[in-house]
Write a protein that holds these residues in place. Structure first.
Motif, PDB file in Angstrom:
ATOM      1  N   CYS A  64       0.843  -1.211   0.000  1.00 55.19           N
ATOM      2  CA  CYS A  64       0.000   0.000   0.000  1.00 55.19           C
ATOM      3  C   CYS A  64       0.871   1.251   0.000  1.00 55.19           C
ATOM      4  O   CYS A  64       1.007   1.930   1.030  1.00 55.19           O
ATOM      5  CB  CYS A  64      -0.927  -0.019   1.205  1.00 55.19           C
ATOM      6  N   ASP A  65       1.441   1.548  -1.154  1.00 58.72           N
ATOM      7  CA  ASP A  65       2.192   2.786  -1.321  1.00 58.72           C
ATOM      8  C   ASP A  65       1.202   3.916  -1.617  1.00 58.72           C
ATOM      9  O   ASP A  65       0.061   3.667  -2.019  1.00 58.72           O
ATOM     10  CB  ASP A  65       3.201   2.641  -2.455  1.00 58.72           C
ATOM     11  N   ILE A  66       1.638   5.157  -1.451  1.00 58.87           N
ATOM     12  CA  ILE A  66       0.711   6.301  -1.493  1.00 58.87           C
ATOM     13  C   ILE A  66       0.062   6.465  -2.862  1.00 58.87           C
ATOM     14  O   ILE A  66      -1.169   6.459  -2.992  1.00 58.87           O
ATOM     15  CB  ILE A  66       1.449   7.601  -1.104  1.00 58.87           C
ATOM     16  N   ARG A  67       0.866   6.611  -3.903  1.00 56.62           N
ATOM     17  CA  ARG A  67       0.313   6.930  -5.225  1.00 56.62           C
ATOM     18  C   ARG A  67      -0.516   5.793  -5.819  1.00 56.62           C
ATOM     19  O   ARG A  67      -1.585   6.060  -6.380  1.00 56.62           O
ATOM     20  CB  ARG A  67       1.438   7.347  -6.169  1.00 56.62           C
ATOM     21  N   PRO A  68      -0.084   4.532  -5.760  1.00 58.16           N
ATOM     22  CA  PRO A  68      -0.936   3.457  -6.290  1.00 58.16           C
ATOM     23  C   PRO A  68      -2.313   3.388  -5.636  1.00 58.16           C
ATOM     24  O   PRO A  68      -3.303   3.079  -6.296  1.00 58.16           O
ATOM     25  CB  PRO A  68      -0.122   2.184  -6.012  1.00 58.16           C
ATOM     26  N   VAL A  69      -2.388   3.687  -4.336  1.00 62.54           N
ATOM     27  CA  VAL A  69      -3.687   3.674  -3.643  1.00 62.54           C
ATOM     28  C   VAL A  69      -4.531   4.874  -4.071  1.00 62.54           C
ATOM     29  O   VAL A  69      -5.728   4.744  -4.321  1.00 62.54           O
ATOM     30  CB  VAL A  69      -3.493   3.655  -2.107  1.00 62.54           C
ATOM     31  N   MET A  70      -3.906   6.048  -4.202  1.00 60.15           N
ATOM     32  CA  MET A  70      -4.649   7.246  -4.629  1.00 60.15           C
ATOM     33  C   MET A  70      -5.245   7.080  -6.017  1.00 60.15           C
ATOM     34  O   MET A  70      -6.286   7.651  -6.323  1.00 60.15           O
ATOM     35  CB  MET A  70      -3.733   8.470  -4.595  1.00 60.15           C
ATOM     36  N   LYS A  71      -4.585   6.291  -6.883  1.00 63.89           N
ATOM     37  CA  LYS A  71      -5.087   6.083  -8.245  1.00 63.89           C
ATOM     38  C   LYS A  71      -6.423   5.342  -8.270  1.00 63.89           C
ATOM     39  O   LYS A  71      -7.113   5.331  -9.280  1.00 63.89           O
ATOM     40  CB  LYS A  71      -4.061   5.299  -9.067  1.00 63.89           C
ATOM     41  N   LEU A  72      -6.795   4.715  -7.152  1.00 64.34           N
ATOM     42  CA  LEU A  72      -8.056   3.975  -7.079  1.00 64.34           C
ATOM     43  C   LEU A  72      -9.234   4.874  -6.712  1.00 64.34           C
ATOM     44  O   LEU A  72     -10.373   4.413  -6.663  1.00 64.34           O
ATOM     45  CB  LEU A  72      -7.951   2.845  -6.039  1.00 64.34           C
ATOM     46  N   SER A  73      -8.963   6.143  -6.466  1.00 63.69           N
ATOM     47  CA  SER A  73     -10.023   7.062  -6.047  1.00 63.69           C
ATOM     48  C   SER A  73     -10.960   7.422  -7.203  1.00 63.69           C
ATOM     49  O   SER A  73     -10.556   7.444  -8.365  1.00 63.69           O
ATOM     50  CB  SER A  73      -9.403   8.337  -5.478  1.00 63.69           C
ATOM     51  N   CYS A  74     -12.218   7.727  -6.847  1.00 63.97           N
ATOM     52  CA  CYS A  74     -13.224   8.129  -7.845  1.00 63.97           C
ATOM     53  C   CYS A  74     -13.052   9.584  -8.264  1.00 63.97           C
ATOM     54  O   CYS A  74     -13.583   9.992  -9.289  1.00 63.97           O
ATOM     55  CB  CYS A  74     -14.630   7.994  -7.260  1.00 63.97           C
ATOM     56  N   ILE A  75     -12.402  10.371  -7.426  1.00 62.79           N
ATOM     57  CA  ILE A  75     -12.360  11.812  -7.666  1.00 62.79           C
ATOM     58  C   ILE A  75     -10.948  12.262  -8.036  1.00 62.79           C
ATOM     59  O   ILE A  75      -9.993  11.487  -7.946  1.00 62.79           O
ATOM     60  CB  ILE A  75     -12.856  12.602  -6.427  1.00 62.79           C
ATOM     61  N   ASP A  76     -10.849  13.506  -8.437  1.00 66.34           N
ATOM     62  CA  ASP A  76      -9.559  14.092  -8.797  1.00 66.34           C
ATOM     63  C   ASP A  76      -8.675  14.197  -7.542  1.00 66.34           C
ATOM     64  O   ASP A  76      -9.129  14.676  -6.499  1.00 66.34           O
ATOM     65  CB  ASP A  76      -9.773  15.479  -9.399  1.00 66.34           C
ATOM     66  N   THR A  77      -7.431  13.740  -7.654  1.00 61.40           N
ATOM     67  CA  THR A  77      -6.534  13.702  -6.493  1.00 61.40           C
ATOM     68  C   THR A  77      -5.401  14.723  -6.598  1.00 61.40           C
ATOM     69  O   THR A  77      -4.350  14.538  -5.995  1.00 61.40           O
ATOM     70  CB  THR A  77      -5.928  12.282  -6.342  1.00 61.40           C
ATOM     71  N   THR A  78      -5.624  15.789  -7.365  1.00 62.35           N
ATOM     72  CA  THR A  78      -4.568  16.804  -7.550  1.00 62.35           C
ATOM     73  C   THR A  78      -4.109  17.388  -6.223  1.00 62.35           C
ATOM     74  O   THR A  78      -2.904  17.563  -5.989  1.00 62.35           O
ATOM     75  CB  THR A  78      -5.067  17.937  -8.471  1.00 62.35           C
ATOM     76  N   VAL A  79      -5.055  17.693  -5.325  1.00 59.28           N
ATOM     77  CA  VAL A  79      -4.701  18.267  -4.019  1.00 59.28           C
ATOM     78  C   VAL A  79      -3.823  17.291  -3.240  1.00 59.28           C
ATOM     79  O   VAL A  79      -2.826  17.680  -2.624  1.00 59.28           O
ATOM     80  CB  VAL A  79      -5.973  18.619  -3.214  1.00 59.28           C
ATOM     81  N   ASN A  80      -4.197  15.999  -3.276  1.00 57.83           N
ATOM     82  CA  ASN A  80      -3.396  14.982  -2.585  1.00 57.83           C
ATOM     83  C   ASN A  80      -2.014  14.831  -3.202  1.00 57.83           C
ATOM     84  O   ASN A  80      -1.026  14.609  -2.502  1.00 57.83           O
ATOM     85  CB  ASN A  80      -4.130  13.637  -2.605  1.00 57.83           C
ATOM     86  N   GLU A  81      -1.954  14.935  -4.536  1.00 56.34           N
ATOM     87  CA  GLU A  81      -0.658  14.853  -5.226  1.00 56.34           C
ATOM     88  C   GLU A  81       0.250  16.002  -4.791  1.00 56.34           C
ATOM     89  O   GLU A  81       1.448  15.803  -4.545  1.00 56.34           O
ATOM     90  CB  GLU A  81      -0.869  14.916  -6.741  1.00 56.34           C
ATOM     91  N   ILE A  82      -0.317  17.195  -4.694  1.00 59.18           N
ATOM     92  CA  ILE A  82       0.469  18.357  -4.263  1.00 59.18           C
ATOM     93  C   ILE A  82       0.940  18.176  -2.822  1.00 59.18           C
ATOM     94  O   ILE A  82       2.103  18.457  -2.494  1.00 59.18           O
ATOM     95  CB  ILE A  82      -0.363  19.658  -4.417  1.00 59.18           C
ATOM     96  N   LEU A  83       0.032  17.683  -1.952  1.00 63.81           N
ATOM     97  CA  LEU A  83       0.395  17.436  -0.550  1.00 63.81           C
ATOM     98  C   LEU A  83       1.537  16.419  -0.458  1.00 63.81           C
ATOM     99  O   LEU A  83       2.506  16.621   0.285  1.00 63.81           O
ATOM    100  CB  LEU A  83      -0.822  16.924   0.228  1.00 63.81           C
TER     101      LEU A  83
END
Length: 336
Positions: free
Chosen positions: A205-224
């Motif tokens: 469970c690395d950060i980016r592979p898990v975020m890619k499973l989200s339904c919504i835009d993850t730009t804010v999370n990517e910046i964080l």
């Protein structure tokens, strides 16, 4: 009348249809979010024909890593000649690396031999939390070791005063505390996202592979994630870099060639581990978005989850005379 009905259809009926379809879409997303309660790792599915070979290789490396780090912690604890700040930090780093590998590699090995079971959201969050905490802890422990070498070479007369027991404990607490705080922020941000897919394109469970499973835009999370990566990678790396500039300038002023050689030798093991550790972390996390293929990302991840933890005991036992002497004394006593 035809124009009036067209007007009514265009301005009254269609917006209502679009609104209802959007509402249905939002409900579907929410429903998907509630349905997703576990993830499945893709693992090394691209290397399906070589999974047994990978299992054997990673198992051998894992056993060596565990054995090496346990030996370092044990030998530093037993041999009084190694009760110095540098080896205290090394034992903390080895203990941290041991736990770090325990939370990732055993699961990866089970997946390679076909025993891959789903991981719950809570289990995934827990694995990510410990991974981030220990990875950041390792970064700052390497920085503390760099500071120790700086004081030892650039300010040797005050070394025992500056690097006292209290200072060493505070540096370790600071490293661990920073890891815990950043992990809580990062994990809470990731697991607030709604998830619509279940297959993680990774082996943990690395950060980016898990975020890619989200339904919504993850730009804010990517910046964080990028901001956190800059803070916890570039700042410690910069501090180590500054330390070594000052160390090298001091060493070059030493009159005797033998003195210069000895001073460089005390830093060689540390700088080797630092280059590999920070190099892999920078490649993996200092990108706004992954520009690599899945296989390339996994290769980088294998380097910092399997190879780097093994590098620490190998470098410090093969290149470090004091550790080798302590091992000889320990085995000599046991044999006699």
């Amino acid at each position: 009348m035809g124009h009036i009905s067209d007007f009514y259809l265009y301005f009254c009926i269609e917006p209502r249809i679009h609104k209802e379809s959007n509402t249905i879409h939002e409900l579907m997303k929410k429903e998907n979010h509630t349905v997703v309660s576990e993830f499945v790792f893709q693992g090394f599915s691209s290397f399906h024909e070589h999974q047994l070979t990978l299992f054997l290789v990673f198992l051998a490396l894992y056993i060596l890593t565990l054995a090496g780090n346990v030996i370092i912690v044990t030998i530093i604890g037993l041999d009084r000649s190694l009760h110095t700040p540098m080896y205290f930090f090394l034992s903390m780093l080895s203990a941290s690396e041991t736990v770090y590998t325990l939370i990732i590699i055993p699961r990866m090995l089970f997946d390679l031999i076909g025993l891959n079971k789903p991981i719950s959201l809570a289990g995934c969050a827990t694995q990510m939390f410990f991974f981030i905490t220990l990875a950041i802890n390792n970064c700052f422990l390497l920085t503390a070791m760099g500071y120790d070498r700086f004081v030892a070479i650039c300010n040797p007369l005050r070394y025992s005063v500056i690097m006292n027991k209290s200072m060493c404990i505070q540096l370790v607490r600071g490293a661990c505390g920073t890891g815990l705080i950043v992990a809580m922020i990062q994990v809470s941000a990731v697991f607030r996202l709604p998830f619509c897919a279940t297959e993680v394109a990774h082996f943990f469970c690395d950060i980016r592979p898990v975020m890619k499973l989200s339904c919504i835009d993850t730009t804010v999370n990517e910046i964080l994630t990028l901001i956190i990566s800059v803070l916890v990678i570039l700042i410690p790396m910069g501090l180590v870099f500054i330390s070594y500039i000052l160390i090298i300038s001091t060493i070059l002023r030493i009159a005797s060639a033998e003195g210069r050689k000895k001073a460089f030798a005390t830093c060689a093991s540390h700088i080797t581990v630092v280059i590999v550790h920070y190099g892999c972390a920078s490649i993996a996390y200092l990108k706004p978005k992954s520009e690599n293929t899945k296989d390339e990302d996994q290769l980088i991840s294998v380097t910092y989850t399997v190879i780097t933890p093994l590098l620490n005991p190998v470098v410090y036992t093969l290149r470090n005379k004091e550790v080798k002497d302590a091992l000889c004394r320990a085995f000599g006593r046991k044999l006699s």
